[in-house]
Write a protein that holds these residues in place. Sequence first.
Motif, PDB file in Angstrom:
ATOM      1  N   THR A   3     -12.519  14.859  13.158  1.00 33.94           N
ATOM      2  CA  THR A   3     -13.436  15.692  13.914  1.00 33.94           C
ATOM      3  C   THR A   3     -13.799  14.978  15.201  1.00 33.94           C
ATOM      4  O   THR A   3     -14.151  13.798  15.176  1.00 33.94           O
ATOM      5  N   ALA A   4     -13.741  15.675  16.338  1.00 38.58           N
ATOM      6  CA  ALA A   4     -14.163  15.104  17.615  1.00 38.58           C
ATOM      7  C   ALA A   4     -15.687  15.152  17.688  1.00 38.58           C
ATOM      8  O   ALA A   4     -16.297  16.169  17.364  1.00 38.58           O
ATOM      9  N   VAL A   5     -16.286  14.040  18.097  1.00 38.22           N
ATOM     10  CA  VAL A   5     -17.727  13.989  18.303  1.00 38.22           C
ATOM     11  C   VAL A   5     -17.962  13.662  19.772  1.00 38.22           C
ATOM     12  O   VAL A   5     -17.617  12.575  20.237  1.00 38.22           O
ATOM     13  N   VAL A   6     -18.514  14.614  20.501  1.00 39.36           N
ATOM     14  CA  VAL A   6     -18.757  14.467  21.930  1.00 39.36           C
ATOM     15  C   VAL A   6     -20.106  13.777  22.124  1.00 39.36           C
ATOM     16  O   VAL A   6     -21.133  14.260  21.642  1.00 39.36           O
ATOM     17  N   VAL A   7     -20.067  12.638  22.803  1.00 35.89           N
ATOM     18  CA  VAL A   7     -21.262  11.820  23.034  1.00 35.89           C
ATOM     19  C   VAL A   7     -21.368  11.498  24.521  1.00 35.89           C
ATOM     20  O   VAL A   7     -20.469  11.807  25.298  1.00 35.89           O
ATOM     21  N   GLU A   8     -22.452  10.835  24.905  1.00 36.87           N
ATOM     22  CA  GLU A   8     -22.690  10.587  26.323  1.00 36.87           C
ATOM     23  C   GLU A   8     -21.982   9.367  26.887  1.00 36.87           C
ATOM     24  O   GLU A   8     -21.628   9.350  28.054  1.00 36.87           O
ATOM     25  N   ASP A   9     -21.790   8.309  26.089  1.00 34.06           N
ATOM     26  CA  ASP A   9     -21.296   7.064  26.659  1.00 34.06           C
ATOM     27  C   ASP A   9     -20.240   6.403  25.770  1.00 34.06           C
ATOM     28  O   ASP A   9     -20.047   6.794  24.629  1.00 34.06           O
ATOM     29  N   CYS A  10     -19.580   5.410  26.351  1.00 35.69           N
ATOM     30  CA  CYS A  10     -18.486   4.723  25.652  1.00 35.69           C
ATOM     31  C   CYS A  10     -18.942   3.984  24.401  1.00 35.69           C
ATOM     32  O   CYS A  10     -18.216   3.958  23.403  1.00 35.69           O
ATOM     33  N   ILE A  11     -20.112   3.378  24.440  1.00 40.07           N
ATOM     34  CA  ILE A  11     -20.609   2.649  23.261  1.00 40.07           C
ATOM     35  C   ILE A  11     -20.808   3.618  22.100  1.00 40.07           C
ATOM     36  O   ILE A  11     -20.395   3.350  20.973  1.00 40.07           O
ATOM     37  N   SER A  12     -21.414   4.765  22.375  1.00 40.16           N
ATOM     38  CA  SER A  12     -21.611   5.774  21.329  1.00 40.16           C
ATOM     39  C   SER A  12     -20.268   6.260  20.799  1.00 40.16           C
ATOM     40  O   SER A  12     -20.100   6.451  19.593  1.00 40.16           O
ATOM     41  N   ALA A  13     -19.298   6.465  21.691  1.00 40.13           N
ATOM     42  CA  ALA A  13     -17.966   6.922  21.268  1.00 40.13           C
ATOM     43  C   ALA A  13     -17.306   5.887  20.364  1.00 40.13           C
ATOM     44  O   ALA A  13     -16.679   6.234  19.363  1.00 40.13           O
ATOM     45  N   ALA A  14     -17.451   4.608  20.694  1.00 43.93           N
ATOM     46  CA  ALA A  14     -16.859   3.545  19.876  1.00 43.93           C
ATOM     47  C   ALA A  14     -17.533   3.469  18.508  1.00 43.93           C
ATOM     48  O   ALA A  14     -16.860   3.319  17.483  1.00 43.93           O
ATOM     49  N   ILE A  15     -18.849   3.611  18.476  1.00 40.59           N
ATOM     50  CA  ILE A  15     -19.598   3.577  17.205  1.00 40.59           C
ATOM     51  C   ILE A  15     -19.157   4.731  16.314  1.00 40.59           C
ATOM     52  O   ILE A  15     -18.845   4.554  15.148  1.00 40.59           O
ATOM     53  N   VAL A  16     -19.113   5.925  16.865  1.00 34.77           N
ATOM     54  CA  VAL A  16     -18.724   7.115  16.100  1.00 34.77           C
ATOM     55  C   VAL A  16     -17.259   7.030  15.678  1.00 34.77           C
ATOM     56  O   VAL A  16     -16.889   7.389  14.570  1.00 34.77           O
ATOM     57  N   GLY A  17     -16.423   6.539  16.572  1.00 33.02           N
ATOM     58  CA  GLY A  17     -14.989   6.482  16.314  1.00 33.02           C
ATOM     59  C   GLY A  17     -14.565   5.397  15.351  1.00 33.02           C
ATOM     60  O   GLY A  17     -13.411   5.342  14.937  1.00 33.02           O
TER      61      GLY A  17
END
Length: 98
Positions: A3-17
Amino acid sequence: GKTAVVVEDCISAAIVGDSDVYVGVAVLGTSLSLGHKQYLSQFSTAIVALDPDATHKSIEYRKEIQSWTGIDTMAMMLQDDIKYKTEEDIIKLKEYTT
């Protein structure tokens, strides 16, 4: 099926990913680009999980992603920025994908 999770910043994307279930997609700006929408179209599901102060934008992005890609898209209202992994937000994220 991740599932793609759209977030605001790279740190959040790395945490979710950092998961077998989610791919973090950082918006890095004030609008979704054509590239974002093209990338998101490969997923069957997307969750927009922007910071709590961006609730209106989360709803706007959900509509835009679903309209452009045709994929099932949800807007998730967070208690805190997803990168802080608050228990309530992590539980809610899991509920959105089960």
